[in-house]
Design a protein around this motif. Structure first.
Motif, short mmCIF file in Angstrom:
data_model
loop_
_atom_site.label_atom_id
_atom_site.label_comp_id
_atom_site.label_asym_id
_atom_site.label_seq_id
_atom_site.Cartn_x
_atom_site.Cartn_y
_atom_site.Cartn_z
N SER A 14 -20.13 -40.68 -12.61
CA SER A 14 -19.88 -40.51 -14.03
C SER A 14 -20.37 -41.74 -14.78
CB SER A 14 -18.39 -40.28 -14.28
OG SER A 14 -17.65 -41.38 -13.82
N PRO A 34 -12.93 -32.16 -24.13
CA PRO A 34 -14.12 -31.70 -23.41
C PRO A 34 -15.25 -31.32 -24.36
CG PRO A 34 -12.43 -30.01 -23.38
CD PRO A 34 -11.82 -31.21 -24.04
N ALA A 36 -19.91 -30.64 -24.22
CA ALA A 36 -21.08 -30.43 -23.36
C ALA A 36 -22.35 -30.56 -24.19
CB ALA A 36 -21.03 -29.06 -22.70
N PRO A 80 -18.14 -25.67 -19.33
CA PRO A 80 -19.04 -26.54 -20.08
C PRO A 80 -20.45 -25.96 -20.26
CG PRO A 80 -17.81 -27.83 -18.49
CD PRO A 80 -17.53 -26.38 -18.19
N THR A 104 -25.38 -29.27 -13.55
CA THR A 104 -24.69 -30.19 -14.46
C THR A 104 -24.70 -31.59 -13.86
OG1 THR A 104 -22.53 -29.73 -13.46
CG2 THR A 104 -23.17 -28.40 -15.37
N LEU A 107 -19.65 -36.28 -15.57
CA LEU A 107 -19.11 -36.46 -16.91
C LEU A 107 -19.52 -37.80 -17.51
CD1 LEU A 107 -15.49 -35.14 -16.34
CD2 LEU A 107 -17.40 -33.95 -17.43
N SER A 115 -15.17 -36.22 -23.31
CA SER A 115 -15.65 -36.19 -21.94
C SER A 115 -16.77 -35.14 -21.92
CB SER A 115 -14.52 -35.78 -20.99
OG SER A 115 -15.00 -35.74 -19.67
N THR A 117 -20.05 -33.08 -20.56
CA THR A 117 -20.77 -32.58 -19.40
C THR A 117 -22.22 -32.33 -19.81
OG1 THR A 117 -18.81 -31.48 -18.51
CG2 THR A 117 -20.96 -30.74 -17.67
#
Length: 194
Positions: A14, A34, A36, A80, A104, A107, A115, A117
């Motif tokens: 990460s 969250p 993305a 995500p 992916t 994170l 956070s 993705t």
């Protein structure tokens, strides 16, 4: 595209907007939201290109900054990947049927409490790019080779909350790519290294 596939086949850790600032102490018990982003790559006659956006100068958060298409994950998003695809469609009219998701990345934590993705995808056909006027001022492309070359990155700093904060940059022409976007791309470059 081989570099991209090689990068995604390798493990990676990460990342964070705080990676270059080890003295900064993150508050315990913080709750991250969250989100993305879509790392979308298209084939062209001159080589693969990464699609980026310039955020609207009218936005309250990060106006005028260079970004990957994306945003917060909504409760309706299955995961995500769905969030990144939905946001790309809303922001630049990139339909999920135009691309293949490769995978992916780990994170990435932002200073703004997300956070993120990163979702890596390859376009298998072109699309009618339509920037969403309220969110995006411009859509442009950068050669993938440029962002996969660690030599193109520099570390710069600014005063943030009364302290110096260091961050990655990977400028390209008139575009100043920095912060979370540059950090995510630097992670991809590190994984793609021979």
């Amino acid at each position: 595209m081989k570099q991209l596939h090689r990068a995604m086949a390798r493990p990676g850790g990460s990342s964070s907007d705080f990676d270059l600032n080890p003295e900064f102490r993150l508050p315990p018990g913080r709750e991250l939201r969250p989100a993305a982003v879509l790392v979308a790559v298209r084939r062209t006659a001159s080589g693969p290109e990464l699609i980026l956006t310039k955020r609207s100068s009218r936005l309250r958060h990060h106006p005028g900054q260079i970004a990957l298409p994306g945003g917060k994950q909504d409760p309706e998003d299955a995961d995500p990947i769905a969030a990144a695809l939905r946001e790309a469609h809303e922001e630049i009219n990139l339909h999920s049927g135009c691309l293949d998701v490769v995978g992916t990345m780990p994170l990435h934590e932002t200073v703004t409490g997300f956070s993120v993705t990163p979702v890596v995808a390859i376009l298998h056909r072109d699309f009618a790019c339509v920037p969403e006027a309220g969110e995006v001022d411009e859509v442009f492309a950068v050669p993938l080779a440029h962002v996969l070359d660690p030599a193109n990155y520099a570390v710069q700093s600014r005063i943030w909350q009364g302290r110096e904060r260091r961050y990655y940059t990977v400028p390209y022409g008139p575009y100043y790519i920095w912060g979370a976007t540059a950090r995510i791309l630097r992670s991809l470059a590190d994984r793609a290294a021979p």
